[in-house]
Design a protein around this motif. Structure first.
Motif, PDB file in Angstrom:
ATOM      1  N   HIS A  31       0.859  -1.178   0.000  1.00 45.97           N
ATOM      2  CA  HIS A  31       0.000   0.000   0.000  1.00 45.97           C
ATOM      3  C   HIS A  31       0.894   1.226   0.000  1.00 45.97           C
ATOM      4  CE1 HIS A  31      -3.574  -2.290   1.913  1.00 45.97           C
ATOM      5  NE2 HIS A  31      -2.614  -3.159   1.692  1.00 45.97           N
ATOM      6  N   TYR A  33       0.918   5.625  -0.156  1.00 46.97           N
ATOM      7  CA  TYR A  33       0.169   6.873   0.030  1.00 46.97           C
ATOM      8  C   TYR A  33       1.074   8.036  -0.361  1.00 46.97           C
ATOM      9  CZ  TYR A  33      -2.453   3.732   3.121  1.00 46.97           C
ATOM     10  OH  TYR A  33      -3.165   2.667   3.638  1.00 46.97           O
ATOM     11  N   TYR A  35       1.515  12.258  -0.028  1.00 44.81           N
ATOM     12  CA  TYR A  35       1.109  13.470   0.671  1.00 44.81           C
ATOM     13  C   TYR A  35       1.897  14.648   0.108  1.00 44.81           C
ATOM     14  CZ  TYR A  35      -1.316  10.907   4.384  1.00 44.81           C
ATOM     15  OH  TYR A  35      -2.198  10.123   5.094  1.00 44.81           O
ATOM     16  N   LEU A  43       0.672  18.547   6.285  1.00 43.73           N
ATOM     17  CA  LEU A  43       0.638  17.531   5.238  1.00 43.73           C
ATOM     18  C   LEU A  43      -0.789  17.291   4.771  1.00 43.73           C
ATOM     19  CD1 LEU A  43       2.895  16.096   7.573  1.00 43.73           C
ATOM     20  CD2 LEU A  43       3.383  15.100   5.365  1.00 43.73           C
ATOM     21  N   TYR A  48      -4.080   7.244  -2.470  1.00 41.14           N
ATOM     22  CA  TYR A  48      -3.730   5.960  -1.879  1.00 41.14           C
ATOM     23  C   TYR A  48      -3.819   4.900  -2.972  1.00 41.14           C
ATOM     24  CZ  TYR A  48      -5.035   1.536   0.481  1.00 41.14           C
ATOM     25  OH  TYR A  48      -5.168   0.233   0.866  1.00 41.14           O
ATOM     26  N   LEU A  98      -2.980  -6.268   4.602  1.00 40.99           N
ATOM     27  CA  LEU A  98      -4.098  -6.154   5.524  1.00 40.99           C
ATOM     28  C   LEU A  98      -3.884  -6.950   6.802  1.00 40.99           C
ATOM     29  CD1 LEU A  98      -7.044  -5.146   5.914  1.00 40.99           C
ATOM     30  CD2 LEU A  98      -7.767  -7.291   4.907  1.00 40.99           C
ATOM     31  N   ASN A 101      -1.367  -5.523   9.448  1.00 40.64           N
ATOM     32  CA  ASN A 101      -1.458  -4.068   9.562  1.00 40.64           C
ATOM     33  C   ASN A 101      -1.728  -3.632  10.986  1.00 40.64           C
ATOM     34  OD1 ASN A 101      -1.533  -1.460   8.633  1.00 40.64           O
ATOM     35  ND2 ASN A 101      -2.824  -1.963   6.906  1.00 40.64           N
ATOM     36  N   LEU A 105       1.766   4.054   9.375  1.00 38.65           N
ATOM     37  CA  LEU A 105       2.325   4.414   8.086  1.00 38.65           C
ATOM     38  C   LEU A 105       3.809   4.689   8.237  1.00 38.65           C
ATOM     39  CD1 LEU A 105      -0.181   6.857   6.324  1.00 38.65           C
ATOM     40  CD2 LEU A 105       0.093   4.398   6.031  1.00 38.65           C
ATOM     41  N   PHE A 107       6.894   6.581   6.505  1.00 39.65           N
ATOM     42  CA  PHE A 107       7.121   7.659   5.550  1.00 39.65           C
ATOM     43  C   PHE A 107       8.552   7.660   5.031  1.00 39.65           C
ATOM     44  CE2 PHE A 107       3.407  10.431   5.471  1.00 39.65           C
ATOM     45  CZ  PHE A 107       2.667   9.935   6.526  1.00 39.65           C
TER      46      PHE A 107
ATOM     47  N   TYR B  34      -3.748   8.281  17.338  1.00 40.18           N
ATOM     48  CA  TYR B  34      -2.393   8.093  16.834  1.00 40.18           C
ATOM     49  C   TYR B  34      -1.575   9.365  17.092  1.00 40.18           C
ATOM     50  CZ  TYR B  34      -3.744   3.977  14.074  1.00 40.18           C
ATOM     51  OH  TYR B  34      -4.178   2.734  13.678  1.00 40.18           O
ATOM     52  N   TYR B  36       2.058  11.116  15.676  1.00 46.07           N
ATOM     53  CA  TYR B  36       3.201  11.148  14.784  1.00 46.07           C
ATOM     54  C   TYR B  36       3.980  12.433  15.083  1.00 46.07           C
ATOM     55  CZ  TYR B  36       1.662   7.378  11.651  1.00 46.07           C
ATOM     56  OH  TYR B  36       1.304   6.156  11.124  1.00 46.07           O
ATOM     57  N   PRO B  44       7.282  12.331   8.323  1.00 46.99           N
ATOM     58  CA  PRO B  44       6.656  12.051   9.621  1.00 46.99           C
ATOM     59  C   PRO B  44       7.062  10.687  10.149  1.00 46.99           C
ATOM     60  CG  PRO B  44       5.059  12.971   8.093  1.00 46.99           C
ATOM     61  CD  PRO B  44       6.309  12.678   7.306  1.00 46.99           C
ATOM     62  N   TYR B  46       6.032   7.717  13.039  1.00 45.42           N
ATOM     63  CA  TYR B  46       5.049   7.156  13.967  1.00 45.42           C
ATOM     64  C   TYR B  46       5.636   7.115  15.374  1.00 45.42           C
ATOM     65  CZ  TYR B  46       2.553   3.391  16.416  1.00 45.42           C
ATOM     66  OH  TYR B  46       1.875   2.631  17.348  1.00 45.42           O
ATOM     67  N   TYR B  87       1.848  15.568  15.919  1.00 42.52           N
ATOM     68  CA  TYR B  87       0.483  15.495  15.401  1.00 42.52           C
ATOM     69  C   TYR B  87      -0.311  14.436  16.152  1.00 42.52           C
ATOM     70  CZ  TYR B  87       2.392  17.992  11.341  1.00 42.52           C
ATOM     71  OH  TYR B  87       3.002  18.901  10.516  1.00 42.52           O
ATOM     72  N   ARG B  91      -8.590   8.362  14.188  1.00 41.06           N
ATOM     73  CA  ARG B  91      -9.158   7.745  12.996  1.00 41.06           C
ATOM     74  C   ARG B  91      -9.581   6.315  13.275  1.00 41.06           C
ATOM     75  NH1 ARG B  91      -5.846   4.222  10.748  1.00 41.06           N
ATOM     76  NH2 ARG B  91      -7.015   4.274   8.800  1.00 41.06           N
ATOM     77  N   PHE B  95      -8.358  -1.229   8.478  1.00 41.52           N
ATOM     78  CA  PHE B  95      -7.237  -1.971   7.923  1.00 41.52           C
ATOM     79  C   PHE B  95      -7.444  -2.163   6.427  1.00 41.52           C
ATOM     80  CE2 PHE B  95      -5.630  -1.982  11.875  1.00 41.52           C
ATOM     81  CZ  PHE B  95      -6.217  -2.817  12.804  1.00 41.52           C
ATOM     82  N   GLY B  96      -6.535  -1.636   5.684  1.00 37.53           N
ATOM     83  CA  GLY B  96      -6.658  -1.626   4.237  1.00 37.53           C
ATOM     84  C   GLY B  96      -6.600  -0.216   3.702  1.00 37.53           C
ATOM     85  N   ASN B  97      -7.000   0.753   4.479  1.00 37.66           N
ATOM     86  CA  ASN B  97      -6.822   2.157   4.096  1.00 37.66           C
ATOM     87  C   ASN B  97      -6.390   2.926   5.326  1.00 37.66           C
ATOM     88  OD1 ASN B  97      -6.889   4.783   3.238  1.00 37.66           O
ATOM     89  ND2 ASN B  97      -8.893   4.658   2.284  1.00 37.66           N
ATOM     90  N   GLU B  98      -5.101   3.175   5.416  1.00 35.75           N
ATOM     91  CA  GLU B  98      -4.561   3.830   6.599  1.00 35.75           C
ATOM     92  C   GLU B  98      -4.401   5.323   6.396  1.00 35.75           C
ATOM     93  OE1 GLU B  98      -4.660   0.057   8.012  1.00 35.75           O
ATOM     94  OE2 GLU B  98      -4.641   2.007   8.990  1.00 35.75           O
ATOM     95  N   LYS B  99      -5.203   5.892   5.510  1.00 33.00           N
ATOM     96  CA  LYS B  99      -5.094   7.332   5.248  1.00 33.00           C
ATOM     97  C   LYS B  99      -5.146   8.108   6.555  1.00 33.00           C
ATOM     98  CE  LYS B  99      -8.682   9.599   3.626  1.00 33.00           C
ATOM     99  NZ  LYS B  99      -9.691  10.078   2.650  1.00 33.00           N
ATOM    100  N   LEU B 100      -4.201   9.014   6.737  1.00 32.43           N
ATOM    101  CA  LEU B 100      -4.148   9.877   7.915  1.00 32.43           C
ATOM    102  C   LEU B 100      -4.468  11.304   7.507  1.00 32.43           C
ATOM    103  CD1 LEU B 100      -0.816   8.617   9.514  1.00 32.43           C
ATOM    104  CD2 LEU B 100      -3.117   8.117  10.311  1.00 32.43           C
ATOM    105  N   THR B 101      -5.242  11.971   8.337  1.00 31.90           N
ATOM    106  CA  THR B 101      -5.540  13.385   8.125  1.00 31.90           C
ATOM    107  C   THR B 101      -4.781  14.185   9.163  1.00 31.90           C
ATOM    108  OG1 THR B 101      -7.725  12.841   7.260  1.00 31.90           O
ATOM    109  CG2 THR B 101      -7.343  15.114   7.966  1.00 31.90           C
ATOM    110  N   PHE B 102      -3.765  14.913   8.719  1.00 34.02           N
ATOM    111  CA  PHE B 102      -2.920  15.686   9.614  1.00 34.02           C
ATOM    112  C   PHE B 102      -3.527  17.061   9.843  1.00 34.02           C
ATOM    113  CE2 PHE B 102       0.995  13.223  10.056  1.00 34.02           C
ATOM    114  CZ  PHE B 102       0.850  12.297   9.052  1.00 34.02           C
ATOM    115  N   GLY B 103      -3.527  17.497  11.108  1.00 32.09           N
ATOM    116  CA  GLY B 103      -3.896  18.872  11.439  1.00 32.09           C
ATOM    117  C   GLY B 103      -2.652  19.737  11.464  1.00 32.09           C
TER     118      GLY B 103
END
Lengths: 116, 112
Positions: A31, A33, A35, A43, A48, A98, A101, A105, A107, B34, B36, B44, B46, B87, B91, B95-103
């Motif tokens: 997988h 991603y 950014y 970020l 994805y 999966l 997991n 992430l 980076f 989470y 980071y 970034p 973890y 950060y 979320r 599992f399968g989409n670990e997209k993170l939204t950073f502030g």
């Protein structure tokens, strides 16, 4: 075990040229991603991908930007006809399959694009 | 994913514990917390994550309140290398989409 590898680390392009950024995920990760981080900003998620599939491209600009993750080779983020506003750091991250997991992430160190 | 609120910046003396707060009052039952960090110009990194129990690893401890509406990241003995933007992200562990939204995170500066 090598981490996420991005290249080039620095890229300079003139307005109107194309930029190609490459990302090799960690071994065993399927997988990827992408950014983007504009200067002095946070970020922002772009896209994805899994092998040969785009899963979520909700953060991709509608025009000029594309991404792929072929069966063989690295993931590519392609920016056509670059403009000065594309100048940013582009980070790639990867995660494993999966069933292994943990929600983490990994980076890379980023590719810094400068558009003149 | 739930929204988080963090202080914009904090200072901490070298060698002391750095306590970074995060508010996530709209967190749902299946959402994880989470943390980071991003050291200047680097990718970034973890740090730790948790659901409702306190967690500890070699880098830090994560304390989550009983109602889960806030949490604190603790760096027990801060060093100059801990200067970074931290950060807090909430979320669903999808599992399968670990997209993170950073502030915008907290810019932590460790003072010698």
């Amino acid at each position: 075990n090598a981490g996420v590898m991005q290249n080039p680390r620095h890229l300079v392009r003139r307005r109107g040229q194309e930029a190609r950024l490459r990302c090799s995920p960690m071994k065993g990760h399927s997988h990827v991603y992408w950014y983007r981080q504009l200067p002095e900003e946070g970020l922002k998620f772009m896209v994805y991908l899994q092998k040969e599939n785009i899963i979520d491209e909700s953060g991709m600009p509608k025009e000029r930007f594309s991404a792929e993750f072929p069966k063989e080779g690295p993931s590519i983020l392609r920016i056509q006809q670059v403009v000065r506003g594309d100048s940013a750091a582009y980070f790639c991250a990867s995660s494993p399959l999966l069933d292994r997991n943990t929600g983490e992430l990994f980076f890379g160190e980023g590719s810094r694009l400068t558009v003149l | 994913d739930a929204k988080t609120t963090q202080p914009t910046s904090m200072d901490c003396a070298e060698g002391r514990a750095a306590n970074l707060p995060c508010n996530h009052s709209t967190i749902s039952g299946n959402e994880y917390v989470y943390w980071y960090r991003q050291i200047h110009s680097q990718g970034p990194q973890y740090i730790i994550h948790g659901l409702k129990n306190n967690e500890t690893n070699e880098m830090a401890s994560l304390i989550i309140t009983e109602d889960r509406k806030s949490s604190t990241l603790i760096l027990p003995h801060a060093t100059l290398r801990d200067t970074a933007v931290y950060y807090c992200i909430v979320r669903v562990a999808n599992f399968g989409n670990e997209k993170l939204t950073f502030g915008t995170g907290t810019r932590l500066t460790i003072i010698p």
